[in-house]
Design a protein around this motif. Structure first.
Motif, PDB file in Angstrom:
ATOM      1  N   GLY A  72      52.782  61.227  39.216  1.00  8.06           N
ATOM      2  CA  GLY A  72      52.079  61.143  40.494  1.00  8.06           C
ATOM      3  C   GLY A  72      52.237  59.828  41.202  1.00  8.06           C
ATOM      4  N   GLY A  73      52.687  58.773  40.481  1.00 10.18           N
ATOM      5  CA  GLY A  73      52.895  57.474  41.118  1.00 10.18           C
ATOM      6  C   GLY A  73      51.613  56.940  41.736  1.00 10.18           C
ATOM      7  N   GLY A  74      51.668  56.661  43.036  1.00  3.31           N
ATOM      8  CA  GLY A  74      50.504  56.099  43.714  1.00  3.31           C
ATOM      9  C   GLY A  74      50.417  54.606  43.533  1.00  3.31           C
ATOM     10  N   SER A  75      49.350  54.018  44.063  1.00  2.48           N
ATOM     11  CA  SER A  75      49.140  52.573  43.987  1.00  2.48           C
ATOM     12  C   SER A  75      47.865  52.267  43.233  1.00  2.48           C
ATOM     13  CB  SER A  75      49.057  51.973  45.396  1.00  2.48           C
ATOM     14  OG  SER A  75      50.256  52.152  46.098  1.00  2.48           O
ATOM     15  N   LEU A  76      47.760  51.015  42.800  1.00  2.00           N
ATOM     16  CA  LEU A  76      46.535  50.519  42.178  1.00  2.00           C
ATOM     17  C   LEU A  76      45.708  49.790  43.225  1.00  2.00           C
ATOM     18  CD1 LEU A  76      48.081  48.989  38.913  1.00  2.00           C
ATOM     19  CD2 LEU A  76      47.079  51.267  39.190  1.00  2.00           C
ATOM     20  N   LEU A  77      44.407  49.961  43.171  1.00  2.00           N
ATOM     21  CA  LEU A  77      43.508  49.187  44.013  1.00  2.00           C
ATOM     22  C   LEU A  77      43.339  47.798  43.404  1.00  2.00           C
ATOM     23  CD1 LEU A  77      40.783  51.903  44.656  1.00  2.00           C
ATOM     24  CD2 LEU A  77      42.205  50.855  46.418  1.00  2.00           C
ATOM     25  N   VAL A  78      43.460  46.756  44.233  1.00  2.01           N
ATOM     26  CA  VAL A  78      43.323  45.385  43.755  1.00  2.01           C
ATOM     27  C   VAL A  78      41.856  44.974  43.847  1.00  2.01           C
ATOM     28  CG1 VAL A  78      44.019  42.983  44.074  1.00  2.01           C
ATOM     29  CG2 VAL A  78      45.663  44.827  44.478  1.00  2.01           C
ATOM     30  N   LEU A  79      41.323  44.439  42.757  1.00  3.22           N
ATOM     31  CA  LEU A  79      39.930  44.000  42.719  1.00  3.22           C
ATOM     32  C   LEU A  79      39.840  42.487  42.875  1.00  3.22           C
ATOM     33  CD1 LEU A  79      38.474  46.169  39.810  1.00  3.22           C
ATOM     34  CD2 LEU A  79      38.432  46.620  42.268  1.00  3.22           C
ATOM     35  N   GLY A  80      38.870  42.033  43.658  1.00  2.00           N
ATOM     36  CA  GLY A  80      38.637  40.608  43.856  1.00  2.00           C
ATOM     37  C   GLY A  80      37.663  40.052  42.833  1.00  2.00           C
ATOM     38  N   SER A  81      37.608  38.722  42.750  1.00  2.00           N
ATOM     39  CA  SER A  81      36.756  38.076  41.735  1.00  2.00           C
ATOM     40  C   SER A  81      36.107  36.794  42.247  1.00  2.00           C
ATOM     41  CB  SER A  81      37.567  37.761  40.470  1.00  2.00           C
ATOM     42  OG  SER A  81      38.063  38.922  39.871  1.00  2.00           O
ATOM     43  N   ALA A  82      35.783  36.738  43.535  1.00  2.00           N
ATOM     44  CA  ALA A  82      35.058  35.567  44.060  1.00  2.00           C
ATOM     45  C   ALA A  82      33.567  35.836  43.969  1.00  2.00           C
ATOM     46  CB  ALA A  82      35.464  35.298  45.509  1.00  2.00           C
ATOM     47  N   ASN A  83      32.809  34.941  43.302  1.00  2.00           N
ATOM     48  CA  ASN A  83      31.369  35.161  43.174  1.00  2.00           C
ATOM     49  C   ASN A  83      30.641  34.738  44.440  1.00  2.00           C
ATOM     50  OD1 ASN A  83      30.379  32.312  42.927  1.00  2.00           O
ATOM     51  ND2 ASN A  83      31.663  32.339  41.083  1.00  2.00           N
ATOM     52  N   VAL A  84      29.350  35.047  44.513  1.00  2.00           N
ATOM     53  CA  VAL A  84      28.594  34.837  45.745  1.00  2.00           C
ATOM     54  C   VAL A  84      28.487  33.354  46.107  1.00  2.00           C
ATOM     55  CG1 VAL A  84      26.315  34.766  44.626  1.00  2.00           C
ATOM     56  CG2 VAL A  84      26.499  35.522  46.995  1.00  2.00           C
ATOM     57  N   GLY A  85      28.393  32.481  45.093  1.00  2.00           N
ATOM     58  CA  GLY A  85      28.271  31.049  45.367  1.00  2.00           C
ATOM     59  C   GLY A  85      29.518  30.487  46.015  1.00  2.00           C
ATOM     60  N   GLU A  86      30.690  30.869  45.518  1.00  2.00           N
ATOM     61  CA  GLU A  86      31.946  30.387  46.093  1.00  2.00           C
ATOM     62  C   GLU A  86      32.111  30.878  47.530  1.00  2.00           C
ATOM     63  OE1 GLU A  86      34.441  30.216  41.871  1.00  2.00           O
ATOM     64  OE2 GLU A  86      34.688  31.900  43.243  1.00  2.00           O
ATOM     65  N   SER A  87      31.666  32.088  47.791  1.00  2.00           N
ATOM     66  CA  SER A  87      31.765  32.612  49.153  1.00  2.00           C
ATOM     67  C   SER A  87      30.832  31.857  50.096  1.00  2.00           C
ATOM     68  CB  SER A  87      31.433  34.109  49.164  1.00  2.00           C
ATOM     69  OG  SER A  87      32.362  34.830  48.385  1.00  2.00           O
ATOM     70  N   LEU A  88      29.614  31.578  49.644  1.00  2.00           N
ATOM     71  CA  LEU A  88      28.676  30.798  50.460  1.00  2.00           C
ATOM     72  C   LEU A  88      29.256  29.433  50.817  1.00  2.00           C
ATOM     73  CD1 LEU A  88      25.266  31.467  48.674  1.00  2.00           C
ATOM     74  CD2 LEU A  88      25.715  31.862  51.093  1.00  2.00           C
ATOM     75  N   ARG A  89      29.825  28.791  49.845  1.00  4.71           N
ATOM     76  CA  ARG A  89      30.376  27.449  50.021  1.00  4.71           C
ATOM     77  C   ARG A  89      31.739  27.483  50.726  1.00  4.71           C
ATOM     78  NH1 ARG A  89      33.465  23.736  49.932  1.00  4.71           N
ATOM     79  NH2 ARG A  89      33.266  21.708  48.908  1.00  4.71           N
TER      80      ARG A  89
END
Length: 725
Positions: free
Chosen positions: A514-531
């Motif tokens: 079936g092939g297809g693609s993989l979904l990429v998951l992010g890993s930035a936590n809430v503190g890093e995003s705030l800053r």
């Protein structure tokens, strides 16, 4: 006329605009309720359309299709013999309402519009609907021809009324109305309504259930009565997870509670309640006086349909359901369960081949990977329980060869649907982070890729050298701040491109059917995003981020819990490692550190985030609060883990946070949508609606006021010191 009544509520895993799928789940819940002997069934808010349609509610198709599905439900004779409380959007006199339809045996008894709309945080109901602003008033709703033919009439009642059966009365409340100071159930109870339904679209945040439980239990603790709470469960198309927990409460006691997290598309909760207990509970004199003098009188729509009978009461084997203790998960369990259940819904409904996580060897990407492993564990539990829908989805997604072949372990499933990729640099990446990534992959069973990006990095860097005749250097090599940032960002963005490149080609390269693609998951936590401590369009850019609104402290607690609960000893190494981006060369005297780079600790970022969003404090108000909370002179109290700072240090911390928050705010406009887990998430355009072009705070009046307040504090301290001498 009897007094023992069996009632039903439910969790439904609905999906926005999945018209026939949503209807099928509604009908299944009705069949289960009837089989359990229930005579009243309530479902979640907007269950026919799905709650999170958002601006699709501006489309008239939504309202037309909702009525078409309602007609199909009313035509289904297998759903007769039970009172139905069903949620859908309805257009009445060109006004859009969020409604409940109360129906019996193919006929509509009442259309009850929502009166108080949720309109803060993640909720924007006022953008899509109008509240019914006339308590205890009704008017006529003109039925479309297709429904009028079924009804045998052209009109039905529309508004705020209750249903009266031979032995009792019940009324409907919708989600937000429970949370209002003067909730409708108060007036209903005073007017003798004994059963109240609440249909909700209530989303998950960490430890929110306890608050919700208290409110639901309080609804009948003072007023008495039977309360039926229904909710959605799962991902219905947005970044919210609806955490179910359908409940039945009698006089303040929980007698039945559904699961908070589950892969079941339909879960029905039933209980047998004794109406005489309600009447006895309400017999106090003061309550009687309030009820007798209350002006709140509801129009009662009469139906001869009995919820109970004397024959039922004569059945000595039938008894009221006994109270139970509520089930509440720990923070660590919630992260594992909400992340796992959400990711499974997202995966099975997106039609993709699996997930890919750039695994750095740090705790954030480790947490994301462990959440995916938790998903696989939850799926395996559902397979072992014989969940037909999960088994069908696993056969489709995991593409196991052979008729009826299913994975035997979570690791085996993980290997099919999950890829981890370590993208190292020879000078920047340590042996330890590479080994940690490898060890974790082996422990959870993911398909692991280990590669170096040096050649791509050098080629990209050479573009600058060849074009500008200038060679940028890292800070440790004598380069400027801008050179240092440029070289770090090149690596970070190469990792994002590489992650998507491998995500697209890996299923094909592995020969997956079936092939297809993989979904990429992010890993930035809430503190890093705030800053704003991330590179725009680096590997924080992904399809979905399971940890995007979880802070570092909770992630560490989760990993420590998973180390023991999931029996993954190598997780201990992630807990003791110093957080580092590994974007600068490692030398004998220098290793890049996240907290050193940010100029503040992760616990401090959590405090800033909560004060900014939940307490609604700007820079000046935040300083005034923290100068006391973090005072070096404050009295030591057991359990106080706050830092001890001078007023000058507090002022600098607050200024630094708001400065970096302002200059990095633009990064939030493109940040990966995060599974919503905290109410101080900086998720732009979805939850945290603030401008992304802000004036420099260093020149702002807010910072000048901090300086003025700091001067006032120091002068008072000087006066106090002189007085003490």
């Amino acid at each position: 006329m009897g007094h023992l009544v069996t009632v039903a509520t439910c969790n439904l895993n609905q999906w926005v605009l999945d018209w026939e799928g949503n209807l099928a789940r509604i009908i299944e819940s009705i069949h289960i309720a009837k089989k359990a002997g229930a005579r009243l069934r309530v479902g979640p808010e907007l269950e026919i359309s799905g709650y999170s349609c958002l601006d699709h509610f501006h489309e008239l198709d939504i309202f037309e299709h909702s009525l078409e599905m309602l007609r199909r439900l009313l035509l289904d004779e297998s759903c007769y013999g039970i009172l139905l409380d069903v949620g859908l959007p309805i257009l009445h006199r060109n006004i859009k309402y969020n409604c409940r339809v109360i129906a019996l045996d193919g006929k509509i008894l009442l259309i009850r519009p929502k009166m108080w709309l949720a309109n803060d945080g993640n909720y924007r109901e006022m953008r899509h609907f109008t509240p019914w602003m006339r308590p205890r008033e009704t008017e006529l709703f003109h039925l479309p021809k297709s429904l009028a033919e079924l009804q045998g009439d052209t009109h039905v009642l529309f508004g705020d009324a209750v249903i009266s059966t031979p032995e009792t009365a019940f009324g409907a409340e919708t989600c937000e109305e429970l949370f209002t100071p003067k909730a409708p159930h108060i007036d209903m109870a005073l007017d003798g309504v004994e059963i109240i339904t609440n249909s909700s679209g209530s989303h998950f945040t960490l430890q929110k259930l306890d608050t919700r439980l208290q409110l639901i239990m309080e609804a009948t603790r003072k007023s008495g009565g039977v309360y039926l709470y229904a909710n959605q469960q799962g991902c219905d198309g947005e970044r919210l997870y609806f955490d179910g927990c359908a409940m039945i409460i009698v006089n303040g006691d929980i007698v039945a509670q559904g699961s908070q997290f589950s892969l079941n598309d339909v879960e029905v909760v039933t209980a047998t309640v004794d109406l005489e207990e309600v009447r006895s509970y309400r017999s106090s004199m003061s309550r009687g006086l309030q009820a007798a003098t209350s002006p709140a009188k509801y129009q009662r729509i009469q139906t001869p349909f009995e919820l109970s009978s004397e024959e039922d009461d004569a059945d000595v084997g039938k008894r009221p359901t006994l109270p139970i203790q509520p089930r509440i998960h720990s923070v660590e369990e919630e992260i594992a369960l909400v992340g796992g259940c959400y990711l499974w819904d997202y995966l099975r409904r997106s039609g993709t081949a699996g997930y890919l996580v750039p695994l750095s060897g740090g705790i954030d990407s480790c947490a994301t990977a462990v959440i995916v492993y938790s998903m696989c564990r939850i799926v395996m539990e559902a397979i072992n329980e014989g969940n037909a829908q999960v088994i069908e989805d696993v056969k489709r997604i995991a593409k196991y060869n052979g008729e009826g072949v299913l994975p035997k372990t979570a690791q085996e499933l993980c290997n099919q649907v999950f890829t981890t990729i370590y993208m190292g640099m020879k000078k920047q990446s340590s042996v330890e982070t590479r080994q940690r990534a490898k060890d974790l992959s082996e422990a959870i069973g993911s398909y692991h890729v280990d590669l170096d990006i040096d050649d791509v990095y050098q080629a990209q860097k050479q573009l600058v050298v060849n074009t500008l005749n200038f060679e940028p250097k890292f800070k440790v090599e004598g380069g400027t701040v801008q050179e240092n940032l440029t070289l770090q960002c090149i690596q970070a963005r190469i990792r994002m491109v590489t992650a998507y490149e491998f995500g697209q080609i890996l299923p094909t390269a592995r020969g997956r059917p079936g092939g297809g693609s993989l979904l990429v998951l992010g890993s930035a936590n809430v503190g890093e995003s705030l800053r704003g401590y991330l590179t725009k369009y680096d590997c924080s850019s992904a399809d979905i981020n399971p940890i995007g609104s979880i802070d570092k402290a909770d992630l560490k607690r989760f990993i420590a819990w998973a180390e023991k609960t999931f029996n993954i000893p190598c997780l201990h190494d992630f807990l003791t490692a110093i957080p580092t981006a590994e974007l600068e060369p490692i030398t004998e005297n220098y290793v890049q550190s996240d907290e050193a780079d940010m100029g503040m600790t992760y616990p401090e970022l959590t405090v800033f985030g909560r004060l900014r969003k939940l307490n609604k404090l700007g820079p000046y108000a935040m300083f005034k609060r923290l100068v006391h909370d973090w005072s070096i002179d404050r009295k030591r109290v057991e359990g106080d883990e706050a830092p001890y700072y001078t007023p000058e240090q507090v002022a600098k911390k607050v200024k630094d946070f708001h400065h970096y928050y302002a200059i990095n705010r633009h990064k939030m406009t493109t940040i990966t949508p995060a599974l919503h887990c905290n109410d101080y998430s900086p998720d732009d355009n979805r939850f945290d609606l603030r401008p992304f072009l802000l004036p420099p705070f260093w020149k702002s009046w807010s910072f000048k006021r901090i300086d003025m307040e700091l001067e006032r504090i120091n002068k008072k301290k000087e006066r106090d010191n002189k007085a003490s001498k």
